[in-house]
Design an enzyme around this catalytic site. Structure first.
Site, PDB file in Angstrom:
ATOM      1  N   ALA A 211      -4.901  -7.995  -5.024  1.00 29.53           N
ATOM      2  CA  ALA A 211      -3.571  -8.276  -5.556  1.00 29.53           C
ATOM      3  C   ALA A 211      -2.998  -7.110  -6.342  1.00 29.53           C
ATOM      4  O   ALA A 211      -1.793  -6.875  -6.335  1.00 29.53           O
ATOM      5  CB  ALA A 211      -3.631  -9.518  -6.452  1.00 29.53           C
ATOM      6  N   GLU A 215      -0.928  -2.103  -1.592  1.00 28.13           N
ATOM      7  CA  GLU A 215      -1.151  -1.239  -0.430  1.00 28.13           C
ATOM      8  C   GLU A 215      -0.008  -1.288   0.570  1.00 28.13           C
ATOM      9  O   GLU A 215       0.126  -0.409   1.411  1.00 28.13           O
ATOM     10  CB  GLU A 215      -2.474  -1.625   0.264  1.00 28.13           C
ATOM     11  CG  GLU A 215      -2.458  -2.978   0.986  1.00 28.13           C
ATOM     12  CD  GLU A 215      -2.534  -4.168   0.037  1.00 28.13           C
ATOM     13  OE1 GLU A 215      -2.225  -5.290   0.460  1.00 28.13           O
ATOM     14  OE2 GLU A 215      -2.890  -3.963  -1.135  1.00 28.13           O
ATOM     15  N   ASP A 257      32.827  22.473   5.178  1.00 28.06           N
ATOM     16  CA  ASP A 257      33.769  23.215   6.003  1.00 28.06           C
ATOM     17  C   ASP A 257      35.159  22.610   5.805  1.00 28.06           C
ATOM     18  O   ASP A 257      35.309  21.524   5.239  1.00 28.06           O
ATOM     19  CB  ASP A 257      33.344  23.120   7.465  1.00 28.06           C
ATOM     20  CG  ASP A 257      34.116  24.064   8.367  1.00 28.06           C
ATOM     21  OD1 ASP A 257      34.801  24.960   7.829  1.00 28.06           O
ATOM     22  OD2 ASP A 257      34.046  23.901   9.597  1.00 28.06           O
ATOM     23  N   ASP A 562      28.671  23.358  12.037  1.00 26.74           N
ATOM     24  CA  ASP A 562      28.875  22.863  13.398  1.00 26.74           C
ATOM     25  C   ASP A 562      28.446  23.851  14.480  1.00 26.74           C
ATOM     26  O   ASP A 562      28.200  23.453  15.606  1.00 26.74           O
ATOM     27  CB  ASP A 562      30.332  22.475  13.623  1.00 26.74           C
ATOM     28  CG  ASP A 562      31.303  23.623  13.328  1.00 26.74           C
ATOM     29  OD1 ASP A 562      30.835  24.750  13.100  1.00 26.74           O
ATOM     30  OD2 ASP A 562      32.526  23.388  13.316  1.00 26.74           O
ATOM     31  N   ASN A 628       1.989  -7.507 -10.403  1.00 23.22           N
ATOM     32  CA  ASN A 628       0.548  -7.318 -10.227  1.00 23.22           C
ATOM     33  C   ASN A 628      -0.146  -7.077 -11.563  1.00 23.22           C
ATOM     34  O   ASN A 628      -1.252  -7.571 -11.812  1.00 23.22           O
ATOM     35  CB  ASN A 628       0.286  -6.151  -9.279  1.00 23.22           C
ATOM     36  CG  ASN A 628       0.719  -6.456  -7.856  1.00 23.22           C
ATOM     37  OD1 ASN A 628       1.024  -7.600  -7.523  1.00 23.22           O
ATOM     38  ND2 ASN A 628       0.771  -5.440  -7.013  1.00 23.22           N
ATOM     39  N   GLU A 631      -0.799 -10.349 -13.452  1.00 19.95           N
ATOM     40  CA  GLU A 631      -1.990 -11.082 -13.005  1.00 19.95           C
ATOM     41  C   GLU A 631      -3.246 -10.462 -13.604  1.00 19.95           C
ATOM     42  O   GLU A 631      -4.145 -11.165 -14.103  1.00 19.95           O
ATOM     43  CB  GLU A 631      -2.060 -11.079 -11.484  1.00 19.95           C
ATOM     44  CG  GLU A 631      -0.882 -11.798 -10.829  1.00 19.95           C
ATOM     45  CD  GLU A 631      -0.743 -11.476  -9.353  1.00 19.95           C
ATOM     46  OE1 GLU A 631      -1.665 -10.821  -8.811  1.00 19.95           O
ATOM     47  OE2 GLU A 631       0.272 -11.849  -8.747  1.00 19.95           O
ATOM     48  N   ASN A 656      -0.149 -13.267  -4.254  1.00 18.78           N
ATOM     49  CA  ASN A 656       0.010 -11.933  -3.688  1.00 18.78           C
ATOM     50  C   ASN A 656       0.775 -11.996  -2.370  1.00 18.78           C
ATOM     51  O   ASN A 656       1.633 -11.144  -2.086  1.00 18.78           O
ATOM     52  CB  ASN A 656      -1.362 -11.292  -3.473  1.00 18.78           C
ATOM     53  CG  ASN A 656      -1.260  -9.849  -3.003  1.00 18.78           C
ATOM     54  OD1 ASN A 656      -0.612  -9.031  -3.632  1.00 18.78           O
ATOM     55  ND2 ASN A 656      -1.889  -9.547  -1.876  1.00 18.78           N
ATOM     56  N   ASP A 660       4.738 -11.177  -3.509  1.00 21.38           N
ATOM     57  CA  ASP A 660       4.788  -9.745  -3.188  1.00 21.38           C
ATOM     58  C   ASP A 660       5.588  -9.471  -1.924  1.00 21.38           C
ATOM     59  O   ASP A 660       5.867  -8.313  -1.616  1.00 21.38           O
ATOM     60  CB  ASP A 660       3.366  -9.182  -3.002  1.00 21.38           C
ATOM     61  CG  ASP A 660       2.717  -8.848  -4.335  1.00 21.38           C
ATOM     62  OD1 ASP A 660       3.247  -9.311  -5.361  1.00 21.38           O
ATOM     63  OD2 ASP A 660       1.696  -8.148  -4.345  1.00 21.38           O
TER      64      ASP A 660
END
Length: 818
Positions: A211, A215, A257, A562, A628, A631, A656, A660
């Protein structure tokens, strides 16, 4: 596996199911990101020109087939392997294929069959590009049958490099690992000392590891970037590189330009100036009908020899094509050349019939270094040389000029007078070209000597209406806008004043010739260059110098371009911006961003969207990590003060998966928020999370963790499973309400980019239903070790879960006032 080994089948199966859903969500997210990127790639297709049924047609490069006759000009990418059959001053850059850094000359001459690849002078190869000249050739190989295709086949499977953003997010996730190890050690040691179940402690540590480390951040970020880039495509902006989105939010200088970017790029010939006479021409755009009137009294102008010759030269020295046979005229080619063809049609001079009388025998392509172009046309045993180009270059190449039907020798006084007339036309906002001609008996003579000047032609290109407010928005957002053009200084200044780039016609204009040695400048001279709002008569090399100067000054530079010669500048700039309509394929390949409408205001839209995307990424990163952390800290605080575990391993994994995913994705879809274009650009090296963000995450994590521990502490006396259910729901809903704290500090409390995001409300509804199912659906409740709670339990949950939201809003309010 550990739970199953200890005969805890329900827990083991539940953990496997949760991890399975976690993997499925990750797979679907990545698939959506890949799908979005593929959609973007389809938008950036390359086109090719082929001659079919005697007509030049524009087709997708992927549709070209062996046997096609390909038509190529300077700046075009070669779409296949091609045998040259016609060429003019043809040179190609084959560095991508052979490593040869110098442009290679090409021709239609035959070569031996066994010569090395680099010496096949009559072949053009896919993936290379024309740096100069024109060519026609027969396609002999396409796709994987080309030389480049064979090389590509040998390197398939090479891993793609991660973008800078993905690397930053990976590093961010790794920073949490030491904290996880410390907390896991503390939880394990305290649990062991208190005699808790060792299996429970191992499961808790594994759940915390899963959790705590986000990742999935790189995948989510890629999806948000890709979706944001698709939104940019709706504003006619195509992004070639994901990493460019980061840079967009930091852009502090936009070098643009003039023609087609600040102006409409709808050229119309309005004026011809001859010796002792000037002629006005009516009709705008592609209208094939107009009147030639005398510039002094407005009467119909007589079509004398000089006017007739000017129309002929403008039509002959030309690579554009126009069709006015239908109600909606169509044109292909450079807008200035199209305007000259339209002027010819208005005067009864049409290219096709003229070329039948005087077929083209040779072309000397436009060269930015000399600012002229020439074509040779056969008339009996002689050749008419038609020349057009910048007034100062053409006038200096002339030894005579036309006065009516007569030819008069050019004196220094005459030359100065013509230069002054060109200057005066440019000051009135016209794009000015000079037209000249001569007759030669041989094809190989220098086209730019001994010319007879016919006159000057003025073309009008009105500024885009939307540019002025876009420039004002740039200035308000802390970005400088600088005009860099190859046009005349007076014309550039006039347009700059009309679009609000300068507030006075007294502003200085830096000429390209004044930029020699810019890399050695310092002090006041260097600051003068940095402060200049307009650069005129610049060369591609000058553009490189201007970019480098501003980068030395600490700016993040965006540059538009261009032409084929703009490719180095586009590569050098922090953000290279190619024109989608008039830009060469080489410029588009070298750029980070393509404007499909060639419109300056689209650049501003892209910067705004880039800031939104970066802000959204920062939002969901702060949200995910603070959740996270909450927790992790809830378990840590409980262990330190001797409380039982307020959350069980499977509950942590469940949160999680739920919290999440849906709220984080929803935050990535936030749209424009208040004040986004009122703030200064981000620093170029600014990390995703600043010191302030880290302090915020710790603060939010602590508040949510304390609320969770508080709900567990204040329900002492209740059955343990009920206390755990209340603390589980408190943590879950506190994390859900936490999404509203992710608004910008400058945004209002009630109506802001989060509360007005329908995806946020959808995510909250889904998560709430899933949380209720976790408590009230028997099978799920048993797996998660929860039970239904009464009104008093819900009172604790609602009250305690709202406290972190109140604390977060107070912190936002304090920051807004600061």
């Amino acid at each position: 596996m550990i739970a199953l080994a200890y005969d805890k089948t329900l827990e083991g199966v539940s953990i496997v199911i949760v991890l399975f859903f976690n993997a499925v969500i990750g797979y679907v997210t990545e698939a959506k990101a890949i799908s979005s990127m593929e959609a973007l790639r389809r938008l950036t297709r390359i086109d090719a020109y082929v001659r079919r049924e005697r007509e030049v047609r524009k087709i997708p490069a992927r549709d070209i087939v062996p046997g096609d006759v390909a038509v190529l000009h300077a700046g075009d990418m070669v779409p296949a392997d091609i045998r040259v059959i016609l060429s003019s001053k043809l040179q190609t850059d084959e560095s991508a294929l052979t490593g040869e850094s110098v442009p290679v000359s090409k021709s239609s001459s035959a070569v031996a069959a066994d010569v090395p690849l680099a010496e096949r002078s009559n072949m053009l190869y896919k993936g290379t590009f024309l740096t100069r000249g024109t060519a026609e050739g027969i396609v002999v190989a396409t796709g994987m049958d080309t030389e480049l295709g064979r090389i590509s086949a040998s390197i398939e499977g090479v891993a793609e490099e991660k973008t800078p953003l993905e690397k930053k997010l990976d590093e961010l996730a790794k920073k949490l690992i030491p904290l996880l190890v410390v907390v896991a050690a503390i939880v394990g040691i305290t649990g062991y000392l208190r005699g808790l179940d060792p299996l429970l402690m191992v499961e808790e540590a594994i759940a915390l590891a899963i959790a705590t480390v986000p990742e999935g951040l790189p995948i989510v970020a890629t999806l948000v970037l890709a979706r944001g880039m698709l939104r940019m495509a709706e504003h006619n902006v195509l992004i070639n590189n994901l990493s460019s989105v980061e840079t967009l939010g930091s852009t502090s200088v936009i070098c643009t330009d003039k023609t087609g970017t600040l102006t409409e790029n709808k050229m119309t010939v309005t004026t011809y100036e001859f010796a002792g006479r000037d002629v006005r021409l009516t009709g705008l755009g592609l209208e094939p009908v107009g009147m030639f009137t005398d510039g002094r009294d407005g009467t119909t102008a007589a079509a004398d020899a000089a006017l007739r010759k000017a129309l002929e030269i403008g039509v002959l020295c030309n690579n554009a094509s126009v069709s006015v046979a239908t109600d909606t005229p169509e044109a292909m080619g450079d807008p200035m050349e199209v305007a000259l063809l339209i002027a010819g049609i208005k005067g009864g001079v049409e290219r096709e019939s003229l070329l039948e009388e005087m077929p083209e025998a040779r072309e000397v392509s436009f060269d930015p270094a000399v600012k002229m172009m020439a074509t040779y046309h056969a008339i009996g045993q002689e050749y008419l040389v038609a020349v057009k180009g910048a007034p100062e270059q053409v006038v200096n190449a002339c030894t005579a000029f036309m006065r009516g039907a007569d030819v008069v020798g050019m004196t220094p006084t005459d030359r100065s007078a013509w230069m002054e007339r060109g200057e005066h036309m440019a000051e009135s906002g016209l794009r000015v070209l000079a037209l000249a001609h001569k007759t030669e008996r041989a094809l190989e003579v220098d086209p730019y000597t001994g010319l007879t000047l016919i006159g000057l032609v003025g073309l009008m290109d009105p500024p885009r209406r939307e540019v002025r407010p876009a420039i004002e928005e740039c200035q308000k957002a802390g970005m400088r806008v600088i005009m860099i053009t190859g046009d005349h200084a007076a014309t550039a200044k006039n347009v700059a004043y009309q679009v609000g780039l300068i507030s006075s016609m007294d502003e200085p204009v830096v000429q390209g010739k004044d930029l020699v040695g810019i890399d050695t400048l310092s002090g006041e001279a260097f600051e003068t260059i940095i402060a200049a709002p307009i650069f005129a008569r610049v060369t591609p090399e000058n553009k490189l110098d201007i970019i480098e100067a501003h980068q030395r000054h600490g700016s993040i530079v965006a540059m538009t371009g261009d032409g084929v010669n703009d490719a180095p500048a586009l590569k050098k700039a922090d953000i290279g911006i190619a024109m989608g309509k008039r830009g060469t394929q080489v410029a588009r390949e070298a750029s980070d961003m393509i404007l499909r409408d060639d419109n300056f205001s689209s650049i501003v839209d892209a910067v705004r969207e880039g800031r939104i995307i970066f802000g959204n990424i920062r939002k969901f990163v702060v949200y995910l990590i603070s959740c996270n952390l909450s927790e992790l800290l809830a378990i840590l605080f409980a262990s330190l003060i001797g409380l039982p575990l307020p959350l069980l391993p499977l509950q942590i994994l469940f949160l999680n998966v739920i919290n999440d995913v849906f709220p984080a994705f929803a935050l990535g879809a936030c749209r424009d928020f208040e004040g986004i274009m009122d703030r200064k650009p981000n620093r170029g090296n600014e990390p995703i999370l600043t010191r302030t963000n880290w302090l915020e995450m710790n603060y939010y994590g602590i508040m949510i963790a304390l609320a969770t521990i508080g709900s567990f502490y204040f329900t002492a006396g209740m059955p343990e499973i009920e206390r755990i259910t209340i603390s589980f729901l408190t943590l879950a809903f506190a994390q859900l309400w936490h999404v509203f704290t992710m608004r910008e500090a400058s945004s209002p409390v009630i109506r802001n980019e989060v509360t007005e995001n329908r995806y946020v409300w959808g995510a909250l509804l889904i998560c709430t239903l899933l949380l209720l199912a976790a408590v009230y659906v028997p099978g799920v409740s048993a797996a998660l070790s929860t039970q239904p709670i009464d009104a008093s339990g819900w009172t604790v949950v609602i009250f305690m879960s709202l406290l972190p939201l109140v604390a977060g809003q107070l912190e936002r309010g304090i920051r807004r006032k600061a």
